[in-house]
Design a protein around this motif. Structure first.
Motif, PDB file in Angstrom:
ATOM      1  N   SER A 266       0.848  -1.182   0.000  1.00  0.00           N
ATOM      2  CA  SER A 266       0.000   0.000   0.000  1.00  0.00           C
ATOM      3  C   SER A 266       0.891   1.242   0.000  1.00  0.00           C
ATOM      4  O   SER A 266       2.080   1.168   0.305  1.00  0.00           O
ATOM      5  CB  SER A 266      -0.900  -0.013   1.236  1.00  0.00           C
TER       6      SER A 266
ATOM      7  N   ASP B  24      -3.940   5.460  -0.156  1.00  0.00           N
ATOM      8  CA  ASP B  24      -4.740   4.583   0.700  1.00  0.00           C
ATOM      9  C   ASP B  24      -5.424   5.441   1.757  1.00  0.00           C
ATOM     10  O   ASP B  24      -5.802   4.967   2.812  1.00  0.00           O
ATOM     11  CB  ASP B  24      -3.882   3.483   1.332  1.00  0.00           C
TER      12      ASP B  24
ATOM     13  N   ASP C 109      -8.478  -4.617   1.291  1.00  0.00           N
ATOM     14  CA  ASP C 109      -7.888  -4.880   2.614  1.00  0.00           C
ATOM     15  C   ASP C 109      -7.107  -3.674   3.120  1.00  0.00           C
ATOM     16  O   ASP C 109      -7.180  -3.313   4.297  1.00  0.00           O
ATOM     17  CB  ASP C 109      -6.983  -6.114   2.567  1.00  0.00           C
ATOM     18  N   ALA C 110      -6.339  -3.031   2.233  1.00  0.00           N
ATOM     19  CA  ALA C 110      -5.563  -1.861   2.640  1.00  0.00           C
ATOM     20  C   ALA C 110      -6.486  -0.706   3.036  1.00  0.00           C
ATOM     21  O   ALA C 110      -6.233   0.000   4.014  1.00  0.00           O
ATOM     22  CB  ALA C 110      -4.625  -1.426   1.519  1.00  0.00           C
TER      23      ALA C 110
ATOM     24  N   LYS D  67      -9.595  -1.028   4.136  1.00  0.00           N
ATOM     25  CA  LYS D  67     -10.242  -1.414   5.399  1.00  0.00           C
ATOM     26  C   LYS D  67      -9.315  -1.126   6.569  1.00  0.00           C
ATOM     27  O   LYS D  67      -9.739  -0.608   7.603  1.00  0.00           O
ATOM     28  CB  LYS D  67     -10.604  -2.901   5.384  1.00  0.00           C
ATOM     29  N   GLN D  68      -8.052  -1.470   6.404  1.00  0.00           N
ATOM     30  CA  GLN D  68      -7.067  -1.251   7.463  1.00  0.00           C
ATOM     31  C   GLN D  68      -6.903   0.243   7.758  1.00  0.00           C
ATOM     32  O   GLN D  68      -6.686   0.637   8.893  1.00  0.00           O
ATOM     33  CB  GLN D  68      -5.728  -1.864   7.054  1.00  0.00           C
TER      34      GLN D  68
END
Length: 153
Positions: free
Chosen positions: A39, A79, A134-135, A137-138
């Motif tokens: 990311s 991100d 996923d990135a 969400k993180q």
């Protein structure tokens, strides 16, 4: 009898040596072809060196797309926490635009610019590459709607 056991042992050792050598050659050949996902936050944290091939994923920063006369496209990927400038020469996917989820494969140059050799964009409004989702969400930027699709705030 003893000679037979020695021959069998030598044959097994030779087979193991050949399999080990072949495995080593395959791994050495694939080392340059494998591209890991990172990311923009990973790039900002300097978790990888320049010149290594990897996939950079995130969202295209709004207003960052610049097209040059020679066909080069410059844009930034984020991100939501960090941004990475990207340069790409070639044809972009039809769905490539501001705010779009993308995965770009290439190398990070010494000047901190990601030089992409390939750019992929999501193909419909409910799909985003798993790594990008996923990135996001993180980073706390990604939410799901009640229909099971994903949306960003």
């Amino acid at each position: 009898m003893r000679l037979r056991k020695q021959q069998r042992l030598a044959l097994v050792l030779l087979a193991l040596l050949l399999v080990g050598g072949a495995t080593g050659l395959v791994l050495a050949a694939l080392q340059d072809k494998v591209a890991f996902f990172v990311s923009p936050s990973d790039v900002a944290a300097q978790k990888l060196g320049t010149g290594k091939r990897f996939r950079l994923g995130g969202l295209v920063v709004d207003g960052s797309i610049r097209r040059e006369a020679d066909g080069t496209v410059r844009f930034a990927v984020t991100d939501t926490a960090h941004q990475v400038p990207v340069v790409y020469k070639g044809l972009l996917p039809d769905l490539f635009r501001d705010g779009q989820g993308v995965v770009a494969q290439g190398v990070l140059r010494q000047d901190g610019v990601f030089e992409a050799g390939e750019v992929l964009a999501k193909h419909d409004e409910k799909y985003m590459p798993k790594e990008v989702a996923d990135a996001l969400k993180q980073a706390g930027y990604w939410k799901h709607d009640e229909n099971g699709g994903q949306k960003t705030p």
